[in-house]
Design a protein around this motif. Structure first.
Motif, PDB file in Angstrom:
ATOM      1  N   ASN A 225      64.679  -0.631 -15.936  1.00  0.00           N
ATOM      2  CA  ASN A 225      63.446  -1.315 -16.294  1.00  0.00           C
ATOM      3  C   ASN A 225      63.836  -2.516 -17.153  1.00  0.00           C
ATOM      4  O   ASN A 225      64.300  -2.346 -18.281  1.00  0.00           O
ATOM      5  CB  ASN A 225      62.523  -0.376 -17.069  1.00  0.00           C
TER       6      ASN A 225
ATOM      7  N   ASN B  21      60.905  -3.609 -20.530  1.00  0.00           N
ATOM      8  CA  ASN B  21      60.494  -2.895 -21.737  1.00  0.00           C
ATOM      9  C   ASN B  21      61.330  -3.262 -22.971  1.00  0.00           C
ATOM     10  O   ASN B  21      61.123  -2.704 -24.041  1.00  0.00           O
ATOM     11  CB  ASN B  21      60.509  -1.378 -21.509  1.00  0.00           C
ATOM     12  N   GLY B  22      62.289  -4.176 -22.823  1.00  0.00           N
ATOM     13  CA  GLY B  22      63.108  -4.594 -23.959  1.00  0.00           C
ATOM     14  C   GLY B  22      64.132  -3.581 -24.405  1.00  0.00           C
ATOM     15  O   GLY B  22      64.721  -3.714 -25.465  1.00  0.00           O
ATOM     16  N   LYS B  23      64.386  -2.560 -23.567  1.00  0.00           N
ATOM     17  CA  LYS B  23      65.320  -1.502 -23.945  1.00  0.00           C
ATOM     18  C   LYS B  23      66.602  -1.506 -23.114  1.00  0.00           C
ATOM     19  O   LYS B  23      67.512  -0.726 -23.387  1.00  0.00           O
ATOM     20  CB  LYS B  23      64.640  -0.134 -23.816  1.00  0.00           C
ATOM     21  N   TYR B  24      66.670  -2.359 -22.093  1.00  0.00           N
ATOM     22  CA  TYR B  24      67.862  -2.365 -21.236  1.00  0.00           C
ATOM     23  C   TYR B  24      68.838  -3.407 -21.785  1.00  0.00           C
ATOM     24  O   TYR B  24      68.567  -4.605 -21.755  1.00  0.00           O
ATOM     25  CB  TYR B  24      67.495  -2.660 -19.780  1.00  0.00           C
ATOM     26  N   CYS B  25      69.968  -2.915 -22.309  1.00  0.00           N
ATOM     27  CA  CYS B  25      70.936  -3.779 -22.991  1.00  0.00           C
ATOM     28  C   CYS B  25      72.356  -3.584 -22.442  1.00  0.00           C
ATOM     29  O   CYS B  25      73.208  -2.975 -23.107  1.00  0.00           O
ATOM     30  CB  CYS B  25      70.917  -3.507 -24.485  1.00  0.00           C
TER      31      CYS B  25
ATOM     32  N   ASN C  86      69.994  -8.356 -23.962  1.00  0.00           N
ATOM     33  CA  ASN C  86      68.813  -7.505 -23.883  1.00  0.00           C
ATOM     34  C   ASN C  86      67.879  -8.167 -22.875  1.00  0.00           C
ATOM     35  O   ASN C  86      67.387  -9.262 -23.128  1.00  0.00           O
ATOM     36  CB  ASN C  86      68.155  -7.395 -25.251  1.00  0.00           C
TER      37      ASN C  86
END
Length: 169
Positions: A86, A89-93, A108
């Motif tokens: 995803n 959502n700002g969580k995939y880094c 990010n």
């Protein structure tokens, strides 16, 4: 070299002195050269300031390389992942690695089209590590996407958008 003393103590400068010979060089000449170098540095600074340019320190250059959004086209490989990430959502880094390089560039992903395996999509990412210089990420730069040591995708930079801070003109 950041200071005149470093220049005068550098191997290049000392080699020139050696080549000239000790008889051709003395303290008076050194002090004249120091003054000449200072004058040139003042002229350069004056010119830069006249054009509203600011000479950036190394720390400021790294900070400026963090104030960007990396607009890119990415493709995730179906053989490497079971579930598409995803990117909204700002969580995939993950890390990006420029092809032909081995430097890990942590990013990010902040927004993108929905991931469809093996299909290119548009995505935007932000740099996350203030100790890393991201300036190598330029328009047209090709990169790999890594999760740990696994290559899960690839991409190409389409545009690097430089943010303007409120204090900067």
């Amino acid at each position: 070299m950041e200071t005149l003393k470093e220049l005068l103590d550098s191997d290049i400068y000392l080699d020139i002195i050696k080549e000239l010979g000790g008889d051709n060089f003395n303290q008076n000449l050194q002090s004249v050269e120091i003054e000449e170098l200072k004058n040139r540095l003042r002229q350069r600074q004056f010119l830069l300031e006249g054009f509203n340019c600011k000479v950036l320190s190394d720390k400021e250059m790294v900070q400026q390389s963090l104030d960007i959004t990396i607009c890119c086209i990415v493709t995730f490989f179906s053989k490497k992942k079971k579930i598409p990430p995803n990117l909204n959502n700002g969580k995939y880094c993950p890390h990006l690695v420029i092809k032909g390089s081995d430097q890990l560039l942590g990013v990010n992903f902040i927004d993108a089209e929905d991931v469809i395996f093996d299909q290119p999509i548009r995505a935007n990412a932000l740099p996350v590590n203030e100790d890393i210089d991201y300036s190598a990420l330029q328009d047209g730069t090709e990169f790999l996407i890594l999760e740990g040591s696994a290559i899960v995708g690839e991409g190409i930079v389409k545009e690097v958008f430089q943010h303007k801070s409120h204090g900067r003109k």
